[in-house]
Design a protein around this motif. Structure first.
Motif, mmCIF file in Angstrom:
data_model
loop_
_atom_site.group_PDB
_atom_site.id
_atom_site.type_symbol
_atom_site.label_atom_id
_atom_site.label_comp_id
_atom_site.label_asym_id
_atom_site.label_seq_id
_atom_site.Cartn_x
_atom_site.Cartn_y
_atom_site.Cartn_z
ATOM 1 N N SER A 55 1.268 5.486 -1.658
ATOM 2 C CA SER A 55 0.284 6.779 -2.028
ATOM 3 C C SER A 55 1.085 7.637 -2.885
ATOM 4 N N SER B 286 -4.381 6.975 -1.469
ATOM 5 C CA SER B 286 -3.629 5.404 -1.049
ATOM 6 C C SER B 286 -3.923 4.624 -2.477
ATOM 7 N N ASN C 292 1.011 -1.207 -0.012
ATOM 8 C CA ASN C 292 -0.066 -0.042 0.190
ATOM 9 C C ASN C 292 0.802 1.219 0.103
ATOM 10 N N LEU D 181 -5.558 9.821 2.027
ATOM 11 C CA LEU D 181 -4.980 9.959 3.346
ATOM 12 C C LEU D 181 -5.027 11.231 4.044
#
Length: 149
Positions: free
Chosen positions: A5, A86, A3, A53
């Motif tokens: 961003s 994300s 994961n 985020l």
């Protein structure tokens, strides 16, 4: 899969109908532009970026946000938004990998009985320049789904 961003800077446009708006002295085909102070006086759909985020309305000089009312009940909102989103990325084939990242938008507190978000035609500017990335394409999908809150 990891994961990660990414950051985007977008112009976000929303259109909606509000039949409680009946501007004085505004005929059916006229349009009136309102500044960002009106955000506290109008009902605004509570759409948000589900995979964000962090984010904010860009305010380099002043908040980049404005409203327009036309056809007496149609509201248009435009804002410049900077988002950190994300994305599940797979770097197993790096540097020959391809990542597909999404911008997920939904209503925070309304279900499909009261608010339906739908895409209008959009485009990516030809002046997009990111030397470390190549935009292979873009698309949009309609997702008619209720989420439990």
């Amino acid at each position: 899969m990891a994961n990660q961003s990414y950051i985007v800077d977008i112009f976000y446009h929303q259109y909606w109908s509000d039949y409680r708006i009946l501007p004085q002295n505004l005929t059916h085909d006229q349009r009136i532009v309102l500044d960002n102070k009106w955000r506290h006086k109008l009902w605004i759909p509570d759409s948000y970026f589900k995979n964000a985020l962090s984010g904010h309305v860009t305010d380099i000089i002043f908040p980049t946000l404005y409203f327009a009312v036309h056809n007496q009940t149609e509201v248009f909102m435009a804002s410049r938004v900077s988002l950190q989103l994300s994305c599940d990325m797979d770097f197993a084939k790096f540097p020959h990998d391809t990542q597909t990242c999404h911008i997920d938008i939904m209503s925070l507190s309304h279900n499909m009985k009261t608010v339906i978000l739908s895409w209008k035609e959009f485009y990516i500017t030809p002046y997009l320049h990111l030397p470390q990335f190549w935009l292979a394409g873009y698309s949009h999908e309609t997702c008619m789904r209720n989420y439990a809150i």
